[in-house]
Design an enzyme around this catalytic site. Sequence first.
Site, PDB file in Angstrom:
ATOM      1  N   GLY A 137      12.862 -34.098  32.146  1.00  0.00           N
ATOM      2  CA  GLY A 137      12.056 -33.007  31.609  1.00  0.00           C
ATOM      3  C   GLY A 137      12.349 -32.797  30.135  1.00  0.00           C
ATOM      4  CE  LYS A 138       9.610 -33.791  23.438  1.00  0.00           C
ATOM      5  NZ  LYS A 138      10.844 -34.441  22.961  1.00  0.00           N
ATOM      6  CB  VAL A 139      13.676 -28.472  29.310  1.00  0.00           C
ATOM      7  CG1 VAL A 139      13.875 -26.986  29.539  1.00  0.00           C
ATOM      8  CG2 VAL A 139      13.121 -29.124  30.569  1.00  0.00           C
TER       9      VAL A 139
END
Length: 290
Positions: A157-159
Amino acid sequence: MLKKTDKIWMDGKFVAWDDAKVHVLTHTLHYGLGVFEGIRCYKTSKGSAIFRLDEHVDRLFNSAHIFMMEIPFTKKEIRDAIIQTVKTNRMKECYIRPLVYIGYGVMGVNPKGNPVNVSIAVWPWGAYLGDEGLEKGIKVKVSSFNRHHVNSAMTKGKVCGYYVNSQVAKAEALACGYDEALLLDTEGYVSEASGENIFIVRGNTLKTTPLTSVLEGITRDSLMQLARDNRIKVVEERFTRDELYISDEAFFTGTAAEVTPIRQVGGRTIGCGSRGKLTKKLQSQGFFIL
């Protein structure tokens, strides 16, 4: 300094740049759970082109899915909104930032019931690590901070909140006179930079870290395809920082960084101490036009 454009897309409508605001109690602002993408639009001989838009939209939705955030728009709606945002701002080339965030509502760690909001902004952005860095290479510090463990932060995830780790590593590197930080994983193997994937060249082989604990970089994937098209052997396997020290070439890849050579790591010269032949060749092909 960020250069303003005219309009930002927010939840289905355009608002003026200066009016694109959220409440101070917006949940993501306090707890860090939001997902985003970085995308580039390039000016080409055939007109403006957004680089691998479908793959970026897919990753945005995958990031949201991992963290149980339901985006209130379809992939097609987000894709069309990105294109329209570029057109509305009359951008020939630009950086594109879609952001999915948990909005104003209840406070506390559990955001259940809060709205999920989406914004899309575009602006001009040159070479992230500098034009000189693209040609001559940059100096890198092996960070004292580790990359997230796979069971403490889900790395596919690009969080938003994950980038606190990147910020402290980058700040440390800059304070020590370097251009970028390189983080090791929790077992001591090379992981990735504060916002980029890494490649090294050993002989006739291009090597990059496997996806076990790093983000699935779209530029990374493109670079690997490009290398294979040039009949360059590509392997995905773990390597240590001392293997990096004795590599023939090394470079970072990312949407913002594109392909940025590494000329020095921790005071040790990499290869010839400037951009290597293979790095230059990969830069000069496809969308990496210098």
